[in-house]
Design a protein around this motif. Structure first.
Motif, mmCIF file in Angstrom:
data_model
loop_
_atom_site.group_PDB
_atom_site.id
_atom_site.type_symbol
_atom_site.label_atom_id
_atom_site.label_comp_id
_atom_site.label_asym_id
_atom_site.label_seq_id
_atom_site.Cartn_x
_atom_site.Cartn_y
_atom_site.Cartn_z
ATOM 1 N N PRO A 195 12.280 -8.340 -3.422
ATOM 2 C CA PRO A 195 13.060 -8.609 -2.546
ATOM 3 C C PRO A 195 14.355 -7.894 -2.230
ATOM 4 O O PRO A 195 14.815 -7.853 -1.499
ATOM 5 C CB PRO A 195 14.343 -10.213 -3.908
ATOM 6 C CG PRO A 195 13.331 -10.193 -4.815
ATOM 7 C CD PRO A 195 12.257 -9.218 -4.502
ATOM 8 N N TYR A 196 14.284 -6.903 -2.833
ATOM 9 C CA TYR A 196 15.528 -6.280 -2.496
ATOM 10 C C TYR A 196 14.640 -4.981 -2.410
ATOM 11 O O TYR A 196 14.982 -3.405 -3.121
ATOM 12 C CB TYR A 196 16.433 -5.927 -3.324
ATOM 13 C CG TYR A 196 16.198 -5.589 -5.091
ATOM 14 C CD1 TYR A 196 15.951 -4.479 -5.797
ATOM 15 C CD2 TYR A 196 15.752 -6.331 -5.628
ATOM 16 C CE1 TYR A 196 15.913 -4.436 -7.247
ATOM 17 C CE2 TYR A 196 15.031 -6.556 -7.546
ATOM 18 C CZ TYR A 196 15.535 -5.058 -7.425
ATOM 19 O OH TYR A 196 14.792 -5.133 -9.089
ATOM 20 N N THR A 197 13.443 -5.018 -2.651
ATOM 21 C CA THR A 197 12.672 -3.542 -2.119
ATOM 22 C C THR A 197 12.011 -3.338 -1.217
ATOM 23 O O THR A 197 10.774 -4.050 -0.611
ATOM 24 C CB THR A 197 11.406 -3.664 -3.167
ATOM 25 O OG1 THR A 197 11.453 -3.117 -4.529
ATOM 26 C CG2 THR A 197 10.317 -1.731 -2.862
ATOM 27 N N PRO A 198 12.851 -2.445 0.304
ATOM 28 C CA PRO A 198 12.309 -2.520 1.851
ATOM 29 C C PRO A 198 10.827 -2.190 1.473
ATOM 30 O O PRO A 198 10.495 -1.800 1.336
ATOM 31 C CB PRO A 198 13.503 -1.939 2.310
ATOM 32 C CG PRO A 198 14.419 -1.887 1.551
ATOM 33 C CD PRO A 198 13.982 -1.877 0.056
ATOM 34 N N ARG A 199 10.465 -2.542 2.978
ATOM 35 C CA ARG A 199 9.235 -2.041 3.571
ATOM 36 C C ARG A 199 8.561 -0.871 4.153
ATOM 37 O O ARG A 199 7.188 -0.296 4.676
ATOM 38 C CB ARG A 199 8.220 -3.614 4.154
ATOM 39 C CG ARG A 199 8.774 -4.933 3.887
ATOM 40 C CD ARG A 199 7.710 -4.505 1.689
ATOM 41 N NE ARG A 199 7.696 -5.974 1.241
ATOM 42 C CZ ARG A 199 6.512 -6.741 1.217
ATOM 43 N NH1 ARG A 199 4.995 -6.130 1.976
ATOM 44 N NH2 ARG A 199 6.381 -7.251 0.769
ATOM 45 N N GLY A 200 10.017 0.001 4.424
ATOM 46 C CA GLY A 200 9.392 1.429 5.048
ATOM 47 C C GLY A 200 10.491 1.753 5.394
ATOM 48 O O GLY A 200 12.338 1.030 5.417
ATOM 49 N N GLU A 214 4.946 7.588 9.970
ATOM 50 C CA GLU A 214 4.412 8.878 9.631
ATOM 51 C C GLU A 214 4.436 8.321 7.982
ATOM 52 O O GLU A 214 3.364 8.318 6.982
ATOM 53 C CB GLU A 214 4.133 9.904 9.825
ATOM 54 C CG GLU A 214 2.927 10.895 10.215
ATOM 55 C CD GLU A 214 3.279 11.861 10.503
ATOM 56 O OE1 GLU A 214 3.426 12.749 9.959
ATOM 57 O OE2 GLU A 214 2.866 12.146 11.992
ATOM 58 N N GLN A 215 5.682 8.636 7.504
ATOM 59 C CA GLN A 215 5.783 8.525 6.254
ATOM 60 C C GLN A 215 5.647 7.048 6.130
ATOM 61 O O GLN A 215 5.110 7.490 4.907
ATOM 62 C CB GLN A 215 7.148 9.128 6.291
ATOM 63 C CG GLN A 215 7.723 10.453 6.246
ATOM 64 C CD GLN A 215 8.654 10.576 6.973
ATOM 65 O OE1 GLN A 215 7.981 10.191 8.189
ATOM 66 N NE2 GLN A 215 9.174 12.248 7.151
ATOM 67 N N ASN A 216 5.809 6.041 6.539
ATOM 68 C CA ASN A 216 5.847 4.824 5.961
ATOM 69 C C ASN A 216 4.380 4.667 5.786
ATOM 70 O O ASN A 216 3.635 4.020 4.295
ATOM 71 C CB ASN A 216 5.727 3.760 6.590
ATOM 72 C CG ASN A 216 7.678 3.660 6.920
ATOM 73 O OD1 ASN A 216 8.296 4.222 6.157
ATOM 74 N ND2 ASN A 216 7.789 3.068 7.696
#
Ligand code: J2J
Length: 545
Positions: free
Chosen positions: A394-399, A405-407
């Protein structure tokens, strides 16, 4: 509303995080406003020169939020913030949280190269700097950044502000009698701030933290560290670091109605004097600082610090021998923290057995944090095996911000791959064994090898360059630049450092060790064999400076 270039959580995760109470749909500023309403006269912020009550903090921050709006800064606009540990950092950050303007958390040590990159990447409309720090003129630096990043219209200055800049003393002044309150609050799903990633690629990336996720990050870590209204938290690490800002850090202290004390550096004599004078209960440090504090305590024989309950240590692996000295010598409980600005925070708990506190880096702070330990093929490993950690929660963003590209490389089906090699014990605690990313961890500061190499290649005479971390007794690792020169030229460490300084690279990224090679060792697949370089130069004495 979502800002272009940000990656939201998938709706099914978002609704679960909401329904299970992790996301409370409140902007970060509301939590601090609640603490202020409950005890307006309590001291919120202490610096060497200032003691500020909650009432004053909120009055200044809300007035500043309205003034930012008056300057044309709207929710979602970015301010590049390069402020030292002092009250303007907190007030301006809170003003941003209240108004929806997004602070981009640069480090005081950053220079033209980093700041102009960040300003461009974030399309910052303003930059906030101190006037000078020691001999360094940050206003001039900010002018250079503004010249390189067309989006930057305004320079905000803490201290003496020249005519072409806006004075932070004015911007952050308490509300006047005729003061306008902002009539809008930011969307809790919108970005609260951008943090910087330690970065494996050449340049740092921006980590988007929303009000919902970051507020939960603060609440979950505050609970794991036992923060309450009697907490007096000391920050000596740069406040723009996730650790000092929000794990639980300064925001943690302010969420619970405690006191946040700030010093501009971790210099031990002053830190200890402050701990005694202010009755500090919790402080955070990287292992290199913890070691300095332990040495100081031994050498000065200064005696106990009765208020001091918890020393949080994280940012790089704390050697077990050092961990074992904290309680006997400083009288405080050690809390190991394995965290990342990208989200996941692991902590030992204050009542854990010694075995856990002294030899592990703890476990996730949230029951909703998910962790997998993977082998080279991406298969999940059982407990006790060492592998690459991936995580979501819940507090680890997705990108990262605007980084398709890095994502694609750093986020595997929504799982963030931090590049750390980790073992999960059957009791759930993690032990960090190393990393499989090409970074140097210099006293907790992450440095991309690729970025340093790219600057080495600008130096005439360097034909091949490879950067590795070599062991350093204080910092953990230092930056070792290995080069193959063109024939008949010489390059010294001083030449390298002077060239890096001219190029505007932050001083903490300048090589401290230079090794001249006849040829670069290569692996079977033809890549530079960094493991071989690390082993070969691990025991070289620090040359200069
Ligand atoms: C080994 N490596 C560690 C530890 C971080 C709290 C604490 C630290 C950070 C931080 C943070 C480590 N042992 N105890 O944001 O809130 C290394 C890992 C990790 C990287 C993240 C916080 N604690 N590390 O250090 O974003 O390699 O955050 O992936 O700067 O630091 O770096 P950063």
């Amino acid at each position: 509303m979502s800002l272009p270039g940000t990656v939201p959580w998938p709706p099914e995760f978002a609704s679960r995080y909401r329904s299970e109470g992790y996301w409370e749909d409140r902007p970060i500023g509301d939590y601090i406003a609640d603490a202020a309403a409950a005890a307006p006269e309590r001291v919120a912020v202490v610096t060497p020169e200032v003691r500020m009550t909650y009432d004053e903090l909120m009055s200044r921050a809300d007035a500043a939020a309205a003034r930012l709006h008056g300057m044309g800064l709207r929710p979602g606009d970015r301010i590049l913030l390069q402020l030292p540990n002092d009250w303007p950092f907190i007030v301006l950050t809170l003003a941003c949280f209240r108004s929806g303007v997004i602070p981009v958390m640069a480090l005081p040590a950053h220079r033209l190269h980093e700041l102009s990159h960040l300003a461009r990447m974030a399309e910052a409309r303003a930059i906030a700097v101190p006037d000078r720090v020691r001999d360094f003129d940050h206003v001039e630096l900010a002018r250079q950044v503004a010249a390189e990043a067309v989006s930057v219209e305004t320079i905000l200055v803490s201290g003496a502000a020249p005519d072409d800049c806006v004075s932070l003393a004015d911007l952050l002044a308490p509300a006047a009698a005729d003061h306008n309150q902002l009539d809008h609050a930011p969307d809790p799903d919108s970005p609260a701030c951008f943090l910087l990633s330690g970065g494996t690629t050449g340049l740092p990336k921006l980590i988007v933290r929303t009000h919902n996720d970051y507020a939960y990050n603060v609440r979950a870590t505050a609970s794991a560290t036992g923060f309450s209204e009697r907490t007096v938290y000391l920050s000596t690490l740069p406040a723009s670091h996730n650790f000092a800002l929000a794990c639980p850090g300064i925001l943690g202290a302010l969420f619970v109605g405690g006191t946040a004390v700030m010093l501009p550096s971790p210099e031990p004599a002053r830190a200890f004097e402050t701990i005694r004078r202010e009755g500090v209960t919790v402080a955070s440090a990287v292992p290199a600082v913890a070691q300095r504090w332990l040495e100081h305590q031994r050498e000065s024989g200064a005696g106990p610090m009765p208020s001091f309950e918890v020393l949080q240590v994280g940012g790089s692996r704390m050697p077990d021998e050092l961990a074992a000295r904290v309680r006997p010598e400083l009288g405080a409980t050690l809390q190991q923290v394995f965290g990342m600005a990208e989200g996941l925070i692991n902590m030992t708990r204050l009542d854990d057995p010694d075995d856990v506190i002294l030899t592990t880096q703890g476990r996730p702070v949230s029951p909703a944090d998910e962790i997998r330990i993977l082998d080279d093929q991406g298969g999940e490993l059982p407990d006790d095996a060492v592998g690459s950690i991936v995580t979501r929660g819940p507090y680890t963003p997705r990108g990262y911000f605007q980084a398709k590209e890095q994502n694609a490389r750093a986020f595997l089906d929504g799982w963030y791959a931090s590049g750390d090699l980790v073992q999960r014990r059957p009791d759930g605690n993690l032990v960090v064994h190393g990393r499989d990313k090409d970074t140097i961890n210099r006293g907790g500061e992450k440095i991309s090898a690729e970025e340093v190499e790219s600057f080495a290649y600008r130096i005439d005479g360097i034909r091949l360059a490879a950067v590795v971390g070599t062991p350093d007794p204080i910092l953990g690792e230092r930056i070792c630049l290995c080069v193959v020169l063109r024939t008949e030229v010489t390059v010294t460490l001083d030449d390298v450092r002077a060239s890096f300084a001219r190029a505007g690279l932050a001083p903490f990224k300048h090589p401290e060790q230079l090794e001249l090679l006849d040829e670069m060792p290569l692996t079977k697949v033809g890549k530079v064999d960094k493991a071989a370089l690390r082993t070969r130069f691990a025991n070289e004495r620090l040359k200069s400076p």
